[in-house]
Each structure stands twice: as C-alpha cells, then as structure tokens.
Design a protein around this motif. Structure first.
Motif, PDB file in Angstrom:
ATOM      1  N   GLU A 108       3.064  11.527   3.558  1.00 11.08           N
ATOM      2  CA  GLU A 108       3.024  12.198   4.595  1.00 11.08           C
ATOM      3  C   GLU A 108       1.926  11.983   5.871  1.00 11.08           C
ATOM      4  OE1 GLU A 108       4.113  16.269   4.587  1.00 11.08           O
ATOM      5  OE2 GLU A 108       5.099  16.022   2.705  1.00 11.08           O
ATOM      6  N   TYR A 109       0.773  12.061   5.089  1.00 12.74           N
ATOM      7  CA  TYR A 109      -0.386  11.808   5.839  1.00 12.74           C
ATOM      8  C   TYR A 109      -0.511  10.605   6.508  1.00 12.74           C
ATOM      9  CZ  TYR A 109      -2.218  16.058   3.938  1.00 12.74           C
ATOM     10  OH  TYR A 109      -2.734  17.338   3.687  1.00 12.74           O
ATOM     11  N   PHE A 110       0.036   9.373   5.810  1.00  8.96           N
ATOM     12  CA  PHE A 110       0.141   7.886   6.312  1.00  8.96           C
ATOM     13  C   PHE A 110       0.868   7.837   7.367  1.00  8.96           C
ATOM     14  CE2 PHE A 110       1.499   3.713   6.227  1.00  8.96           C
ATOM     15  CZ  PHE A 110       0.396   2.892   6.357  1.00  8.96           C
ATOM     16  N   LEU A 111       2.283   8.546   7.123  1.00 10.28           N
ATOM     17  CA  LEU A 111       3.196   8.483   8.549  1.00 10.28           C
ATOM     18  C   LEU A 111       2.402   9.177   9.567  1.00 10.28           C
ATOM     19  CD1 LEU A 111       5.907   7.936   9.415  1.00 10.28           C
ATOM     20  CD2 LEU A 111       6.739   9.950   8.323  1.00 10.28           C
ATOM     21  N   GLU A 112       1.797  10.233   9.526  1.00  9.77           N
ATOM     22  CA  GLU A 112       1.482  10.896  10.636  1.00  9.77           C
ATOM     23  C   GLU A 112       0.278  10.183  11.123  1.00  9.77           C
ATOM     24  OE1 GLU A 112      -0.077  14.942  10.016  1.00  9.77           O
ATOM     25  OE2 GLU A 112       1.495  15.146   8.623  1.00  9.77           O
ATOM     26  N   ILE A 157       0.897  -0.980   0.072  1.00 13.13           N
ATOM     27  CA  ILE A 157       0.035  -0.022   0.055  1.00 13.13           C
ATOM     28  C   ILE A 157       0.795   1.220  -0.133  1.00 13.13           C
ATOM     29  CG2 ILE A 157      -1.838   1.333   1.457  1.00 13.13           C
ATOM     30  CD1 ILE A 157      -2.756  -1.347   2.101  1.00 13.13           C
ATOM     31  N   VAL A 158       2.000   1.167   0.789  1.00 12.72           N
ATOM     32  CA  VAL A 158       2.882   2.429   0.934  1.00 12.72           C
ATOM     33  C   VAL A 158       3.475   2.780  -0.353  1.00 12.72           C
ATOM     34  CG1 VAL A 158       4.927   3.169   2.089  1.00 12.72           C
ATOM     35  CG2 VAL A 158       3.243   2.190   3.653  1.00 12.72           C
ATOM     36  N   GLU A 159       3.773   1.658  -1.125  1.00 15.03           N
ATOM     37  CA  GLU A 159       4.452   1.844  -2.210  1.00 15.03           C
ATOM     38  C   GLU A 159       3.892   2.699  -3.295  1.00 15.03           C
ATOM     39  OE1 GLU A 159       5.857  -2.009  -3.324  1.00 15.03           O
ATOM     40  OE2 GLU A 159       7.696  -2.166  -2.002  1.00 15.03           O
ATOM     41  N   ASP A 160       2.463   2.651  -3.005  1.00  8.50           N
ATOM     42  CA  ASP A 160       1.547   3.320  -4.288  1.00  8.50           C
ATOM     43  C   ASP A 160       1.069   4.403  -3.901  1.00  8.50           C
ATOM     44  OD1 ASP A 160       1.816   1.074  -6.082  1.00  8.50           O
ATOM     45  OD2 ASP A 160      -0.117  -0.082  -4.857  1.00  8.50           O
ATOM     46  N   LEU A 161       1.564   5.037  -2.552  1.00 12.45           N
ATOM     47  CA  LEU A 161       1.304   6.309  -2.215  1.00 12.45           C
ATOM     48  C   LEU A 161       2.012   7.441  -2.766  1.00 12.45           C
ATOM     49  CD1 LEU A 161       0.442   5.899   1.730  1.00 12.45           C
ATOM     50  CD2 LEU A 161      -1.060   5.790  -0.138  1.00 12.45           C
ATOM     51  N   SER A 162       1.079   8.584  -3.018  1.00  6.35           N
ATOM     52  CA  SER A 162       2.016   9.710  -3.412  1.00  6.35           C
ATOM     53  C   SER A 162       2.763  10.241  -2.335  1.00  6.35           C
ATOM     54  CB  SER A 162       1.119  10.698  -3.983  1.00  6.35           C
ATOM     55  OG  SER A 162       0.344  11.313  -2.933  1.00  6.35           O
ATOM     56  N   ASP A 163       3.717  11.171  -2.622  1.00  7.02           N
ATOM     57  CA  ASP A 163       4.563  11.783  -1.472  1.00  7.02           C
ATOM     58  C   ASP A 163       3.485  12.548  -0.594  1.00  7.02           C
ATOM     59  OD1 ASP A 163       6.781  11.074  -2.776  1.00  7.02           O
ATOM     60  OD2 ASP A 163       7.298  13.104  -3.555  1.00  7.02           O
TER      61      ASP A 163
END
Length: 117
Positions: free
Chosen positions: A102-106, A92-98
């Motif tokens: 950032e939001y995912f990490l938060e 999932i993370v590999e398909d995220l935009s920059d």
C-alpha cells in the motif's frame, strides 16, 4: 557521432551495470570461464544458443547483445536497462507485505504525478 559498441562491449557493460562477476555469469550461462574470456577478450560472437542463454541471464534480448538494438513488439527501440529496472521493481514488489505494498503504491503514484506535471 559516437561509434557503435561491439558485442563484447555491450556484454561487459551489462555485467558491470548488473554487478555480475564473470565467474558467476559463466556458471549461470553454463559455459567455462575460458569460453567467456573468448567472447570478452577475443571479440568472438557466441553461437545462437549461448547468446540466447546470455541474454536470459542478463534479462535482456539477444538482439540487443548482438546488434545493440532492442525492439518491443511494436517495432520501436526501447531501453534495455529500463526493462531490467522494471523487472527488478517487480521482484521487489513481490516480496512486499500487503501494508508495505500500500505504501509503495502511494509513493509510486505520487512520484508518477510529480514527474507527469
């Protein structure tokens, strides 16, 4: 005391958990559906090369499928489903935009802090 599951029970559990059809699984492993049925309904254990391929397709270990135990490099038991979930998160993370990353990490850090407390 709970009775230990068999190879076929662990295989069925993993297929159901991951939502993989028997036909799709047989194709990915490179075996016929009748061969897969031999493992599922007769309780046969596959040859080592087939068991390895099955484990690879299921993102688990051959050891887990055959014995019900999975060890990491430190020799301690670990959850195979947790391993699968971590791999799924990585995909999932590999398909995220920059910006999405950032939001995912938060969110991930907030969750980690909340459950660590």
């Amino acid at each position: 005391m709970e009775e230990e599951k068999t190879f076929k029970e662990r295989l069925v559990d993993e297929l159901n958990y991951q939502g993989i059809s028997y036909k799709e699984f047989a194709e990915k492993v490179g075996i016929s559906i009748s061969t897969l049925n031999m493992y599922l309904y007769r309780g046969s254990i596959p040859a080592a090369d087939i068991a390895v391929k099955m484990a690879q397709v299921l993102n688990t270990t051959t050891e887990y499928l055959v014995t019900g135990v999975s060890t990491n490099f430190g020799g301690t038991s670990q959850s195979v489903k947790a391993d699968w979930q971590k791999k799924k998160i990585k995909l999932i993370v590999e398909d995220l935009s920059d910006s999405q990353l950032e939001y995912f990490l938060e969110i991930a850090l907030a969750y980690k802090n909340a459950v660590s407390s």
